[in-house]
Design an enzyme around this catalytic site. Structure first.
Site, PDB file in Angstrom:
ATOM      1  N   SER A   1       0.839  -1.196   0.000  1.00 49.09           N
ATOM      2  CA  SER A   1       0.000   0.000   0.000  1.00 49.09           C
ATOM      3  C   SER A   1       0.875   1.248   0.000  1.00 49.09           C
ATOM      4  CB  SER A   1      -0.927   0.025   1.234  1.00 49.09           C
ATOM      5  OG  SER A   1      -0.167   0.125   2.426  1.00 49.09           O
TER       6      SER A   1
ATOM      7  N   TYR B   1       7.161   6.596  17.344  1.00 50.65           N
ATOM      8  CA  TYR B   1       7.353   6.673  15.896  1.00 50.65           C
ATOM      9  C   TYR B   1       8.477   7.642  15.560  1.00 50.65           C
ATOM     10  CZ  TYR B   1       6.143   7.633  10.986  1.00 50.65           C
ATOM     11  OH  TYR B   1       6.174   7.809   9.619  1.00 50.65           O
TER      12      TYR B   1
END
Length: 263
Positions: A15, A153
């Protein structure tokens, strides 16, 4: 490096930016190894692009039980060598730092840093024997500064820069080059798949991502950076002013950072 006709391994290919790159490289006559967690999407993409120049190598970057050297060996053996590695797969978060458990933090670091570092290290060893190769690392502007709800992150993306910038210096005399890609807002499913409070997918498309740059445009910019041998590029919209301000006008950067949208 002109990527036309080269052998390319893309992680996170099912994706987003990885999928867009797969289509662009296929149009350039490249031989592809496509990796990701979603086997069905990878199979569909391989069928679309043509099985004669496309191989699927499905695995989960966060899985610490897999033997990563075996994964690298399989990717290498698909075409007898890899010219370009696209280190792209990963997962974000939408959670305060104080609510991010050690378990979740380790998952974020494993997926976004340790897996990429080890794959890059093992492949660099093979590329040095080959005498050439390029490693493209898809980081983020979050790898340049911390932001709301992105502590783990952002930490992992910062770590990517430290590791691969060092690897670049150490391996460039052996024919290995490294490109760091720092996307801002790209229209992908990153916010939908981001980890929520209990580790479940966030499941919400951030408004700033829904109207962001098309991944195909991002892929074009990455390919151009490969061709021109860039070492670092930033891709996105008006948000790219932030890393520039952080470097050159830190007080204004800190002022604006506290006033921008938190999505």
């Amino acid at each position: 490096m002109n990527p036309s006709g080269k052998s390319i391994w893309i992680t996170g290919a099912s994706s987003g930016i990885g999928e867009a790159l797969a289509r662009k490289f296929s149009a350039l006559g490249c031989s592809l190894v496509l990796s990701g967690r979603n086997t069905e999407k990878l199979q569909a993409l391989c069928r679309e692009l043509g099985s004669e120049r496309t191989r699927m190598l499905a695995f989960d970057l966060s899985d610490t039980n897999i033997y990563r050297e075996e994964i690298v060996n399989k990717a290498w053996a698909a075409y007898g060598g890899i010219d370009i590695l696209i280190n792209n797969g990963g997962v974000s978060q939408r959670l305060n730092a104080v609510e991010t458990s050690e378990t979740m933090l380790r998952q974020l670091m494993e997926t976004n840093f340790f897996a990429h570092a080890e794959i890059g290290r093992l492949l660099a060893l093979k590329m040095m024997e080959q005498g050439s190769g390029k490693i493209v690392v898809v980081s983020s502007i979050a790898g340049k500064f911390g932001f709301y709800f992105r502590s783990g992150y952002s930490a992992a993306k910062h770590a990517l820069h430290g590791y691969f910038e060092s690897l670049r210096l150490e391996c460039e005399s052996r024919g290995i080059s490294v490109l760091m890609v720092c996307p801002g807002k790209i229209k992908t499913s990153v916010s939908l798949n981001a980890l929520g409070k209990t580790g479940e997918p966030h499941g919400i498309m951030d408004p700033s991502h829904s109207s962001a740059m098309d991944p195909a445009i991002c892929a074009d910019k990455i390919i151009e950076a490969i061709k021109t041998n860039r070492e670092e590029i930033f891709i996105g919209g008006k948000e790219l002013i932030m890393p520039w301000l952080r470097q050159w006008l830190p007080p204004l950067f800190r002022f604006l950072l506290r006033r921008v949208r938190k999505d």
